[in-house]
Design a protein around this motif. Structure first.
Motif, PDB file in Angstrom:
ATOM      1  N   ASN A  65       0.827  -1.298   0.007  1.00  0.00           N
ATOM      2  CA  ASN A  65      -0.008  -0.076  -0.027  1.00  0.00           C
ATOM      3  C   ASN A  65       0.911   1.194   0.023  1.00  0.00           C
ATOM      4  O   ASN A  65       0.350   2.212  -0.417  1.00  0.00           O
ATOM      5  N   SER A  66       2.135   1.057   0.529  1.00  0.00           N
ATOM      6  CA  SER A  66       2.995   2.392   0.584  1.00  0.00           C
ATOM      7  C   SER A  66       4.425   1.847  -0.051  1.00  0.00           C
ATOM      8  O   SER A  66       4.812   0.988   0.290  1.00  0.00           O
ATOM      9  N   ILE A  67       4.881   2.944  -0.619  1.00  0.00           N
ATOM     10  CA  ILE A  67       6.507   2.509  -0.875  1.00  0.00           C
ATOM     11  C   ILE A  67       7.197   4.019  -0.679  1.00  0.00           C
ATOM     12  O   ILE A  67       6.479   4.865  -0.531  1.00  0.00           O
ATOM     13  N   GLU A  68       8.507   3.862  -0.829  1.00  0.00           N
ATOM     14  CA  GLU A  68       9.251   4.872  -0.293  1.00  0.00           C
ATOM     15  C   GLU A  68      10.474   4.891  -1.588  1.00  0.00           C
ATOM     16  O   GLU A  68      11.252   3.755  -1.572  1.00  0.00           O
ATOM     17  N   ILE A  69      10.425   5.874  -2.110  1.00  0.00           N
ATOM     18  CA  ILE A  69      11.552   5.872  -3.266  1.00  0.00           C
ATOM     19  C   ILE A  69      12.581   6.575  -3.093  1.00  0.00           C
ATOM     20  O   ILE A  69      12.538   7.939  -2.342  1.00  0.00           O
ATOM     21  N   SER A  70      13.872   6.378  -3.025  1.00  0.00           N
ATOM     22  CA  SER A  70      15.183   6.976  -2.618  1.00  0.00           C
ATOM     23  C   SER A  70      16.407   6.891  -3.636  1.00  0.00           C
ATOM     24  O   SER A  70      16.138   5.925  -4.438  1.00  0.00           O
ATOM     25  N   HIS A  71      17.064   7.844  -3.713  1.00  0.00           N
ATOM     26  CA  HIS A  71      18.053   7.673  -4.815  1.00  0.00           C
ATOM     27  C   HIS A  71      19.469   8.738  -4.306  1.00  0.00           C
ATOM     28  O   HIS A  71      18.893   9.605  -3.621  1.00  0.00           O
ATOM     29  N   VAL A  72      20.498   8.264  -4.514  1.00  0.00           N
ATOM     30  CA  VAL A  72      21.569   8.947  -4.017  1.00  0.00           C
ATOM     31  C   VAL A  72      21.614  10.410  -4.318  1.00  0.00           C
ATOM     32  O   VAL A  72      22.063  11.209  -3.461  1.00  0.00           O
ATOM     33  N   SER A  73      20.930  10.871  -5.499  1.00  0.00           N
ATOM     34  CA  SER A  73      20.944  12.250  -5.940  1.00  0.00           C
ATOM     35  C   SER A  73      19.829  12.944  -5.676  1.00  0.00           C
ATOM     36  O   SER A  73      19.759  13.887  -6.237  1.00  0.00           O
ATOM     37  N   TYR A  74      18.888  12.293  -4.971  1.00  0.00           N
ATOM     38  CA  TYR A  74      17.518  12.918  -4.748  1.00  0.00           C
ATOM     39  C   TYR A  74      17.074  12.783  -3.271  1.00  0.00           C
ATOM     40  O   TYR A  74      17.422  11.827  -2.587  1.00  0.00           O
ATOM     41  N   ASP A  80       1.654   6.904  -0.896  1.00  0.00           N
ATOM     42  CA  ASP A  80       0.540   6.144  -0.382  1.00  0.00           C
ATOM     43  C   ASP A  80      -0.113   5.902  -1.973  1.00  0.00           C
ATOM     44  O   ASP A  80      -0.683   6.593  -2.578  1.00  0.00           O
ATOM     45  N   LEU A  81       0.042   4.642  -2.234  1.00  0.00           N
ATOM     46  CA  LEU A  81      -0.466   3.818  -3.460  1.00  0.00           C
ATOM     47  C   LEU A  81      -1.844   4.081  -3.659  1.00  0.00           C
ATOM     48  O   LEU A  81      -2.430   4.270  -4.786  1.00  0.00           O
ATOM     49  N   ASN A  82      -2.640   4.152  -2.507  1.00  0.00           N
ATOM     50  CA  ASN A  82      -4.168   4.377  -2.545  1.00  0.00           C
ATOM     51  C   ASN A  82      -4.577   5.941  -2.767  1.00  0.00           C
ATOM     52  O   ASN A  82      -5.770   6.076  -3.064  1.00  0.00           O
ATOM     53  N   LYS A  83      -3.861   6.754  -2.524  1.00  0.00           N
ATOM     54  CA  LYS A  83      -4.003   8.138  -2.747  1.00  0.00           C
ATOM     55  C   LYS A  83      -3.306   8.831  -3.993  1.00  0.00           C
ATOM     56  O   LYS A  83      -3.516   9.855  -4.333  1.00  0.00           O
ATOM     57  N   ILE A  84      -2.672   7.940  -4.492  1.00  0.00           N
ATOM     58  CA  ILE A  84      -1.786   8.518  -5.811  1.00  0.00           C
ATOM     59  C   ILE A  84      -2.722   8.877  -7.135  1.00  0.00           C
ATOM     60  O   ILE A  84      -3.528   7.973  -7.448  1.00  0.00           O
ATOM     61  N   ASN A  85      -2.722  10.058  -7.622  1.00  0.00           N
ATOM     62  CA  ASN A  85      -3.703  10.620  -8.588  1.00  0.00           C
ATOM     63  C   ASN A  85      -3.401   9.887 -10.097  1.00  0.00           C
ATOM     64  O   ASN A  85      -4.244   9.622 -10.683  1.00  0.00           O
ATOM     65  N   ASN A  86      -1.948   9.688 -10.158  1.00  0.00           N
ATOM     66  CA  ASN A  86      -1.719   9.281 -11.284  1.00  0.00           C
ATOM     67  C   ASN A  86      -0.428   8.411 -11.427  1.00  0.00           C
ATOM     68  O   ASN A  86       0.192   8.172 -10.184  1.00  0.00           O
TER      69      ASN A  86
END
Length: 323
Positions: A65-74, A80-86
């Motif tokens: 239901n939820s994810i966390e996206i990370s990157h060394v440069s960002y 929250d996948l249930n609330k994502i609009n696109n």
């Protein structure tokens, strides 16, 4: 005829609902709007994947239901996948302040090159599997109290011809191509810590081009500090015939065990051996943000009634000694 129609309709509905359960996300740079490739996507359930070259992520587990996206440069971002609009997620680039550094150029003389061969064997009872997000850290020390420049590393692998693992992997997985990331971390108290140099390199382990090891050379001068350094290899995932990352889940969910997640092992398999002297190998998973580096205490295929020593992966390397 009626039975055939019902079977066809059932098949269509199965395909439709299986497809509709997939969540597709595209990770883009918030300023340039360009794809962010190989971003670390944490499912927050002990597993995760990486975005591909187009920034695409595919999630086929309804329980995520939820994810966390990370990157060394960002900057990291929790979704929250249930609330994502696109399907588009923008990451904000990090603002990095660079201090002025004065580099004194020295003319160094090459004294000699030291080569250490990797430890290669064909005993499948002493091996380590690869998996999406697996990180391996290899300790490398300087030599002879001289200026030591790391030139290359050589990782031992199981060859297809001597790999007695067909009970674990079907033959159709050969040949394989696996994308890896190589980084350099500092060594503090003989454990991997923060990035030592601003260095990231992506390479592909291609079984058709290898024998029993994989060599990666460094195009920059990697100076080994007095207390050594760690070379860290992260397994990103499998790539296709065009060397593009295949987006896939890192685990399977079996109907018999609806709550159980089974790691999807990938190739290559890596031989391990009893640790000797100062050679240290650690591992952890990229999506376990709170986990500590661990030592290899047993093979992946182990006897629960047997006691094992601490293992290492006998990495090889070349070092230039300078003065």
């Amino acid at each position: 005829m009626k039975k055939q129609f019902l079977f066809t309709l059932s098949a269509i509905l199965t395909i439709y609902f299986s497809y509709s359960q997939n969540t597709k996300i595209i990770v883009l740079d918030s300023i340039s709007n360009l794809p962010v490739k190989y971003a670390n996507v944490n499912f927050l359930n002990g597993f995760g994947v990486f975005s591909n070259e187009k920034g695409n992520i595919m999630i086929s587990d309804l329980n995520v239901n939820s994810i966390e996206i990370s990157h060394v440069s960002y900057e990291s971002k929790k979704i929250d996948l249930n609330k994502i609009n696109n399907s588009i997620v923008h990451l904000k680039p990090k603002i990095i302040k660079l201090d002025e550094i004065v580099i004194k150029k020295e003319k160094l003389k090459l004294l000699k090159t030291i080569s250490l061969k990797p430890k290669i064997h064909s005993n499948y009872k002493e091996m380590f599997f690869s998996a999406i997000g697996l990180k391996l850290a290899f300790k490398i020390n300087p030599s002879d109290n001289k200026i030591s420049i790391l030139k290359s590393i050589e990782i031992p692998l199981f060859k297809k011809t001597n790999d007695a693992t067909k009970n674990f992997y079907p033959e159709k997985q050969y040949p394989y191509k696996t994308l890896i990331k190589i980084e350099i971390l500092e060594s503090i108290d003989d454990k991997p810590r923060e990035n030592l140099y601003d260095y990231i390199k992506y390479e592909i382990i291609n079984s058709e081009l290898l024998n029993d090891s994989f060599i990666s050379s460094f195009e920059k001068s990697i100076k080994i500090p007095e207390n050594g350094l760690f070379i860290v290899v992260t397994f990103i995932g499998k790539v296709d015939e065009n060397n593009l990352l295949i987006t896939e889940m890192p685990y399977d969910i079996k109907k018999k065990y609806p709550d159980g997640k089974f790691i999807k092992w990938i190739l290559p398999n890596i031989p391990i051996s009893t640790r000797q002297n100062d050679n240290k190998t650690f591992f952890r998973f990229d999506y376990e943000t709170q986990s500590n580096w661990k030592q290899i205490e047993k093979p992946n295929n182990y006897d629960k009634n047997k006691e094992y020593p601490i293992f290492e992966i006998g990495i090889g390397y070349k070092i230039d000694l300078m003065e």
